[in-house]
Design a protein around this motif. Sequence first.
Motif, mmCIF file in Angstrom:
data_model
loop_
_atom_site.group_PDB
_atom_site.id
_atom_site.type_symbol
_atom_site.label_atom_id
_atom_site.label_comp_id
_atom_site.label_asym_id
_atom_site.label_seq_id
_atom_site.Cartn_x
_atom_site.Cartn_y
_atom_site.Cartn_z
ATOM 1 N N PHE A 175 0.838 -1.215 0.000
ATOM 2 C CA PHE A 175 0.000 0.000 0.000
ATOM 3 C C PHE A 175 0.868 1.259 0.000
ATOM 4 N N GLY A 176 2.103 1.130 -0.430
ATOM 5 C CA GLY A 176 3.018 2.272 -0.473
ATOM 6 C C GLY A 176 3.273 2.815 0.924
ATOM 7 N N GLU A 177 3.413 4.144 1.018
ATOM 8 C CA GLU A 177 3.710 4.775 2.310
ATOM 9 C C GLU A 177 2.570 4.616 3.314
ATOM 10 N N ALA A 178 1.354 4.321 2.804
ATOM 11 C CA ALA A 178 0.200 4.147 3.709
ATOM 12 C C ALA A 178 0.462 3.055 4.743
ATOM 13 N N GLY A 179 1.366 2.106 4.399
ATOM 14 C CA GLY A 179 1.634 0.982 5.307
ATOM 15 C C GLY A 179 2.904 1.143 6.123
ATOM 16 N N SER A 180 3.539 2.304 6.080
ATOM 17 C CA SER A 180 4.773 2.431 6.869
ATOM 18 C C SER A 180 4.444 2.583 8.359
ATOM 19 N N GLU A 181 3.234 2.987 8.647
ATOM 20 C CA GLU A 181 2.753 2.938 10.036
ATOM 21 C C GLU A 181 1.527 2.028 10.030
ATOM 22 N N ILE A 182 1.408 1.182 11.050
ATOM 23 C CA ILE A 182 0.244 0.287 11.068
ATOM 24 C C ILE A 182 -0.425 0.318 12.442
ATOM 25 N N VAL A 183 -1.697 -0.075 12.426
ATOM 26 C CA VAL A 183 -2.450 -0.193 13.674
ATOM 27 C C VAL A 183 -2.851 -1.656 13.811
ATOM 28 N N ILE A 184 -2.603 -2.215 14.991
ATOM 29 C CA ILE A 184 -3.079 -3.579 15.263
ATOM 30 C C ILE A 184 -4.204 -3.443 16.280
ATOM 31 N N GLU A 185 -5.375 -3.996 15.953
ATOM 32 C CA GLU A 185 -6.476 -3.792 16.901
ATOM 33 C C GLU A 185 -7.306 -5.033 17.160
ATOM 34 N N GLU A 186 -8.003 -4.941 18.259
ATOM 35 C CA GLU A 186 -8.923 -5.975 18.723
ATOM 36 C C GLU A 186 -9.966 -6.266 17.640
ATOM 37 N N PHE A 187 -10.266 -7.534 17.427
ATOM 38 C CA PHE A 187 -11.292 -7.921 16.456
ATOM 39 C C PHE A 187 -12.662 -7.800 17.116
ATOM 40 N N LEU A 188 -13.566 -7.140 16.449
ATOM 41 C CA LEU A 188 -14.916 -6.971 16.999
ATOM 42 C C LEU A 188 -15.902 -7.742 16.137
ATOM 43 N N GLU A 189 -16.855 -8.362 16.792
ATOM 44 C CA GLU A 189 -17.842 -9.132 16.052
ATOM 45 C C GLU A 189 -19.198 -8.440 16.163
ATOM 46 N N GLY A 190 -19.895 -8.310 15.065
ATOM 47 C CA GLY A 190 -21.213 -7.680 15.141
ATOM 48 C C GLY A 190 -21.716 -7.284 13.780
ATOM 49 N N TYR A 191 -22.587 -6.291 13.772
ATOM 50 C CA TYR A 191 -23.165 -5.781 12.532
ATOM 51 C C TYR A 191 -22.629 -4.390 12.282
ATOM 52 N N GLU A 192 -22.277 -4.123 11.029
ATOM 53 C CA GLU A 192 -21.738 -2.801 10.722
ATOM 54 C C GLU A 192 -22.849 -1.828 10.309
ATOM 55 N N ALA A 193 -22.612 -0.569 10.583
ATOM 56 C CA ALA A 193 -23.525 0.478 10.111
ATOM 57 C C ALA A 193 -22.695 1.663 9.646
ATOM 58 N N SER A 194 -23.164 2.311 8.593
ATOM 59 C CA SER A 194 -22.510 3.530 8.085
ATOM 60 C C SER A 194 -23.404 4.700 8.439
ATOM 61 N N ILE A 195 -22.884 5.600 9.273
ATOM 62 C CA ILE A 195 -23.654 6.792 9.612
ATOM 63 C C ILE A 195 -22.963 8.006 9.006
ATOM 64 N N LEU A 196 -23.479 8.452 7.878
ATOM 65 C CA LEU A 196 -22.977 9.691 7.285
ATOM 66 C C LEU A 196 -23.601 10.831 8.075
ATOM 67 N N SER A 197 -22.905 11.936 8.177
ATOM 68 C CA SER A 197 -23.495 13.067 8.900
ATOM 69 C C SER A 197 -22.901 14.357 8.362
#
Length: 417
Positions: A175-197
């Motif tokens: 992913f080019g420079e986008a991947g020179s810093e990374i975040v490792i995070e907890e996996f969450l299980e559920g339903y996704e929602a997109s809230i535009l505002s």
Amino acid sequence: MKILITGSGGREHAIAFSLSKNEYVEKIYCAPGNAGTYYENKCENVKLNGIDEFVSFVKEKNIDLTIVGSEDLLVEGIVDIFQKNNLKIFGPNKKGAMLEGSKAYAKDFMKKYGIKTALYQTFNECNKAKEYLKNIDYPIVIKASGLALGKGVVICNNINEANKALEEMMIKKVFGEAGSEIVIEEFLEGYEASILSITDGETIIPFISAKDHKKALDNDEGLNTGGMGTIAPNPYYTKEVEDLFIKDILNPTLQGMKKENISFAGIIFFGLMITKKGVYLLEYNVRMGDPETQSVLMLMESDYLSLIESAMDKKLKDINIKWKDKHACCVVMASGGYPSSYNKGYKITGINDINGKCFIAGAKLDENKDIITSGGRVLNVVNIADSLEEARKLTYNDIEKIDFKDKYFRKDIGLIK
Ligand code: AMP
Ligand code: GLY
């Protein structure tokens, strides 16, 4: 009034379509636009390269307002440059766009302001990240911090998958420079929602909820895509979820934005995960979702341009957005092979024979003014109806009428189990 919209997708076609309905709008320039905006009422496609050309064009044509479709120009700082030139533009400046442009920054912001989000660690060095991976529970999620067109997130079920994802992002730089810093995070299980505002810096007003379908194949299998279809409202976004969202996410976000001096007139899009442990914020985007916009704007009863103008004038506090009491279903017709490799240049037929609205995403005009495929996500077919089932039926009926070689679409958009 003259407007410029930047971008070339189905989202931008949907925004142009919405704005064209306002009687005071005389012209909408779409840069670069696509075959859909070419034929849309009041619209004209223009080719502009780089922010300087945008500025000159807006001055030359006396354009009253610029709306930025996608995140790349926001992260590059188009808003700062327009504001320096005293030109009206809707969207966050470079600092505000960091909420989307850097996942590491966004997660630190969430943590600092008590916004409910998955536990995480940020790394700049691959070796340190690999050490960390040895002593944690799986699955986990690894994310490239920078912009990666929605592809920089990998769910890893074990340490081998995690090491591989890390190497691809940090060493091979897929992913080019986008991947020179990374975040490792907890996996969450559920339903996704997109809230535009929409926000004016003082107030954030959520739009009607939406649900995206990010995976390429039916039953949420296959690779992650930009989105294969949306419905609105999102059936999992109940009143109880909404209350939790406002309390645990929206209110502290607004407070944080004010404290960090990143208030702006523009869009904030909250990517939520609704879990048994509450509602979590996965990510912020600072522009409309694609293909969420195509469903959401079809349900908006209020005039979208007036809403944008209220945000620019810092007058959202007194605004109540009106929504149609209906359901929307948008299905993406893609080129077979997307999101990996696919062929293009195929003639599209049947668009004018449908019941609903067809927003054009990856299609252009050839020398005979025929519409031909030019991208992975080609068309977005949307219908609204009194029920989700009816909206689905209408959209899938429409899809049967449209044809192009290698067409592919998910058959289960909006199918709630
Ligand atoms: P993002 O770009 O952060 O929204 O991530 C892209 C997609 O990856 C999301 O829409 C989710 O489907 C998935 N995802 C991201 N973060 C998590 C997480 N912490 N747990 C589970 N799935 C996730
Ligand atoms: N559909 C997800 C996005 O626009 O980021």
